[in-house]
Design a protein around this motif. Structure first.
Motif, PDB file in Angstrom:
ATOM      1  N   THR A  12       5.998 -12.134  24.358  1.00 10.43           N
ATOM      2  CA  THR A  12       5.780 -10.697  24.522  1.00 10.43           C
ATOM      3  C   THR A  12       4.442 -10.547  25.240  1.00 10.43           C
ATOM      4  O   THR A  12       3.731 -11.525  25.459  1.00 10.43           O
ATOM      5  CB  THR A  12       5.737  -9.936  23.170  1.00 10.43           C
ATOM      6  N   GLU A  13       4.088  -9.336  25.552  1.00  7.97           N
ATOM      7  CA  GLU A  13       2.826  -9.118  26.249  1.00  7.97           C
ATOM      8  C   GLU A  13       1.620  -9.468  25.368  1.00  7.97           C
ATOM      9  O   GLU A  13       0.651 -10.043  25.832  1.00  7.97           O
ATOM     10  CB  GLU A  13       2.731  -7.653  26.684  1.00  7.97           C
ATOM     11  N   ARG A  14       1.692  -9.146  24.073  1.00  2.00           N
ATOM     12  CA  ARG A  14       0.550  -9.345  23.173  1.00  2.00           C
ATOM     13  C   ARG A  14       0.528 -10.668  22.435  1.00  2.00           C
ATOM     14  O   ARG A  14      -0.530 -11.116  21.989  1.00  2.00           O
ATOM     15  CB  ARG A  14       0.507  -8.238  22.113  1.00  2.00           C
ATOM     16  N   PHE A  15       1.697 -11.281  22.239  1.00  4.26           N
ATOM     17  CA  PHE A  15       1.774 -12.503  21.430  1.00  4.26           C
ATOM     18  C   PHE A  15       3.052 -13.252  21.780  1.00  4.26           C
ATOM     19  O   PHE A  15       3.904 -12.748  22.513  1.00  4.26           O
ATOM     20  CB  PHE A  15       1.742 -12.179  19.932  1.00  4.26           C
ATOM     21  N   ASP A  16       3.159 -14.455  21.246  1.00  4.90           N
ATOM     22  CA  ASP A  16       4.370 -15.257  21.399  1.00  4.90           C
ATOM     23  C   ASP A  16       4.980 -15.489  20.030  1.00  4.90           C
ATOM     24  O   ASP A  16       4.262 -15.666  19.038  1.00  4.90           O
ATOM     25  CB  ASP A  16       4.061 -16.619  22.037  1.00  4.90           C
ATOM     26  N   TRP A  70       9.699 -18.174  13.211  1.00  5.90           N
ATOM     27  CA  TRP A  70       8.718 -18.131  14.280  1.00  5.90           C
ATOM     28  C   TRP A  70       7.396 -17.617  13.748  1.00  5.90           C
ATOM     29  O   TRP A  70       7.354 -16.687  12.931  1.00  5.90           O
ATOM     30  CB  TRP A  70       9.164 -17.171  15.389  1.00  5.90           C
ATOM     31  N   ALA A  71       6.307 -18.179  14.254  1.00 13.18           N
ATOM     32  CA  ALA A  71       4.970 -17.639  14.012  1.00 13.18           C
ATOM     33  C   ALA A  71       4.692 -16.587  15.074  1.00 13.18           C
ATOM     34  O   ALA A  71       5.057 -16.764  16.241  1.00 13.18           O
ATOM     35  CB  ALA A  71       3.920 -18.746  14.091  1.00 13.18           C
ATOM     36  N   MET A  72       4.074 -15.491  14.660  1.00 12.44           N
ATOM     37  CA  MET A  72       3.589 -14.486  15.608  1.00 12.44           C
ATOM     38  C   MET A  72       2.209 -14.978  16.041  1.00 12.44           C
ATOM     39  O   MET A  72       1.231 -14.817  15.329  1.00 12.44           O
ATOM     40  CB  MET A  72       3.502 -13.115  14.934  1.00 12.44           C
ATOM     41  N   ASP A  73       2.152 -15.620  17.190  1.00 11.13           N
ATOM     42  CA  ASP A  73       0.957 -16.314  17.673  1.00 11.13           C
ATOM     43  C   ASP A  73       0.232 -15.448  18.705  1.00 11.13           C
ATOM     44  O   ASP A  73       0.734 -15.219  19.801  1.00 11.13           O
ATOM     45  CB  ASP A  73       1.375 -17.653  18.282  1.00 11.13           C
ATOM     46  N   GLY A  74      -0.964 -14.992  18.346  1.00 14.28           N
ATOM     47  CA  GLY A  74      -1.722 -14.099  19.215  1.00 14.28           C
ATOM     48  C   GLY A  74      -2.805 -14.764  20.025  1.00 14.28           C
ATOM     49  O   GLY A  74      -3.670 -14.080  20.579  1.00 14.28           O
ATOM     50  N   ARG A  79      -6.383 -13.727  19.552  1.00 13.94           N
ATOM     51  CA  ARG A  79      -6.143 -13.439  18.139  1.00 13.94           C
ATOM     52  C   ARG A  79      -5.707 -14.713  17.424  1.00 13.94           C
ATOM     53  O   ARG A  79      -5.652 -15.786  17.997  1.00 13.94           O
ATOM     54  CB  ARG A  79      -5.102 -12.330  18.002  1.00 13.94           C
ATOM     55  N   SER A  80      -5.343 -14.563  16.184  1.00 14.75           N
ATOM     56  CA  SER A  80      -4.961 -15.684  15.330  1.00 14.75           C
ATOM     57  C   SER A  80      -3.683 -16.365  15.802  1.00 14.75           C
ATOM     58  O   SER A  80      -2.804 -15.725  16.391  1.00 14.75           O
ATOM     59  CB  SER A  80      -4.767 -15.171  13.899  1.00 14.75           C
ATOM     60  N   GLU A  81      -3.576 -17.655  15.482  1.00 12.49           N
ATOM     61  CA  GLU A  81      -2.351 -18.405  15.771  1.00 12.49           C
ATOM     62  C   GLU A  81      -1.203 -17.953  14.882  1.00 12.49           C
ATOM     63  O   GLU A  81      -0.044 -18.139  15.236  1.00 12.49           O
ATOM     64  CB  GLU A  81      -2.571 -19.904  15.551  1.00 12.49           C
ATOM     65  N   VAL A  82      -1.530 -17.407  13.709  1.00 18.30           N
ATOM     66  CA  VAL A  82      -0.502 -16.917  12.786  1.00 18.30           C
ATOM     67  C   VAL A  82      -0.908 -15.525  12.319  1.00 18.30           C
ATOM     68  O   VAL A  82      -1.742 -15.367  11.440  1.00 18.30           O
ATOM     69  CB  VAL A  82      -0.302 -17.852  11.579  1.00 18.30           C
ATOM     70  N   MET A  83      -0.291 -14.511  12.942  1.00 13.78           N
ATOM     71  CA  MET A  83      -0.530 -13.122  12.536  1.00 13.78           C
ATOM     72  C   MET A  83       0.576 -12.648  11.602  1.00 13.78           C
ATOM     73  O   MET A  83       0.497 -11.575  11.014  1.00 13.78           O
ATOM     74  CB  MET A  83      -0.601 -12.214  13.758  1.00 13.78           C
ATOM     75  N   GLY A  84       1.609 -13.455  11.467  1.00 13.67           N
ATOM     76  CA  GLY A  84       2.748 -13.160  10.607  1.00 13.67           C
ATOM     77  C   GLY A  84       3.866 -14.117  10.944  1.00 13.67           C
ATOM     78  O   GLY A  84       3.729 -14.979  11.821  1.00 13.67           O
ATOM     79  N   LEU A  85       4.967 -13.977  10.213  1.00 13.36           N
ATOM     80  CA  LEU A  85       6.161 -14.786  10.460  1.00 13.36           C
ATOM     81  C   LEU A  85       7.363 -13.871  10.601  1.00 13.36           C
ATOM     82  O   LEU A  85       7.400 -12.786  10.003  1.00 13.36           O
ATOM     83  CB  LEU A  85       6.434 -15.757   9.304  1.00 13.36           C
ATOM     84  N   GLY A 110       1.609  -2.057  15.150  1.00 14.22           N
ATOM     85  CA  GLY A 110       2.839  -2.160  15.930  1.00 14.22           C
ATOM     86  C   GLY A 110       3.343  -3.588  16.085  1.00 14.22           C
ATOM     87  O   GLY A 110       4.353  -3.817  16.748  1.00 14.22           O
ATOM     88  N   LEU A 111       2.651  -4.539  15.469  1.00  8.10           N
ATOM     89  CA  LEU A 111       3.018  -5.948  15.604  1.00  8.10           C
ATOM     90  C   LEU A 111       4.423  -6.218  15.076  1.00  8.10           C
ATOM     91  O   LEU A 111       5.227  -6.882  15.746  1.00  8.10           O
ATOM     92  CB  LEU A 111       1.995  -6.825  14.870  1.00  8.10           C
TER      93      LEU A 111
END
Length: 176
Positions: A12-16, A70-74, A79-85, A110-111
């Motif tokens: 995505t634009e903000r994270f992977d 998947w990890a929400m990687d920012g 940002r953090s490597e793990v912002m959520g799952l 909005g994450l």
């Protein structure tokens, strides 16, 4: 060497959204060990028992897994490597159940909506339908789902390990 998991990375634009790796253990323990996070999930215990996150990561990396996580990687935006799952639990008849949690520092950004929408658009397991359940005392997660095109199906209840009881839920679905 770390095993390579055959699971799609979704940008995505903000994270992977990327497959989990063993180095995520500390950040997952930090965030999912927060009672506010654990109590909004069905499967995260609180307090976290030793080895539970390590076991979850091993299951996620297994070739015989029935859930893609998947990890929400920012990191691409500092940002953090793990912002959520976020995960897709495989079901029968070409369906999956979406589950997610976001770390408290990223609440109300909005994450979650962006992660769910990215997963729906990518449809990495070629589902015909995705389902999701949220606890009725978590209206923010319900708004995420409706914002992403999920339709309300009805009320039910699911057991929460962290709460040690059945909790009323709202169930949603999205045809793809």
């Amino acid at each position: 060497m770390e095993k390579i998991v055959s699971q799609e990375c979704i940008e995505t634009e903000r994270f992977d959204l990327r497959p989990l790796r063993r180095s995520d253990q500390g950040m997952i323990e930090l965030h999912s060990g927060d009672a506010r996070v654990a109590q909004m999930t069905t499967s995260v215990p609180h307090p976290l028992p030793p080895g539970s996150v390590e076991a979850m990561i091993s299951r996620a990396m297994s070739d015989q897994r029935d859930e893609d996580i998947w990890a929400m990687d920012g990191t691409k935006q500092g940002r953090s490597e793990v912002m959520g799952l976020i995960s897709l639990q495989k079901m029968d008849r070409n369906q999956s159940e979406v589950s997610y949690w976001v770390a408290p520092p990223y609440w109300n950004t909005g994450l979650a909506s962006e992660a769910v929408q990215a997963l729906v658009l990518a449809n990495p397991t070629s589902n015909q339908t995705m389902f999701a359940c949220v606890f009725q005392d978590n209206p923010a997660s319900a708004r995420v789902l409706t914002h992403c095109g999920f339709e309300y199906l009805g009320d039910a209840e699911n057991y929460s390990v962290a709460r040690d009881r059945a909790v009323p839920t709202w169930t949603y679905s999205r045809k793809l």
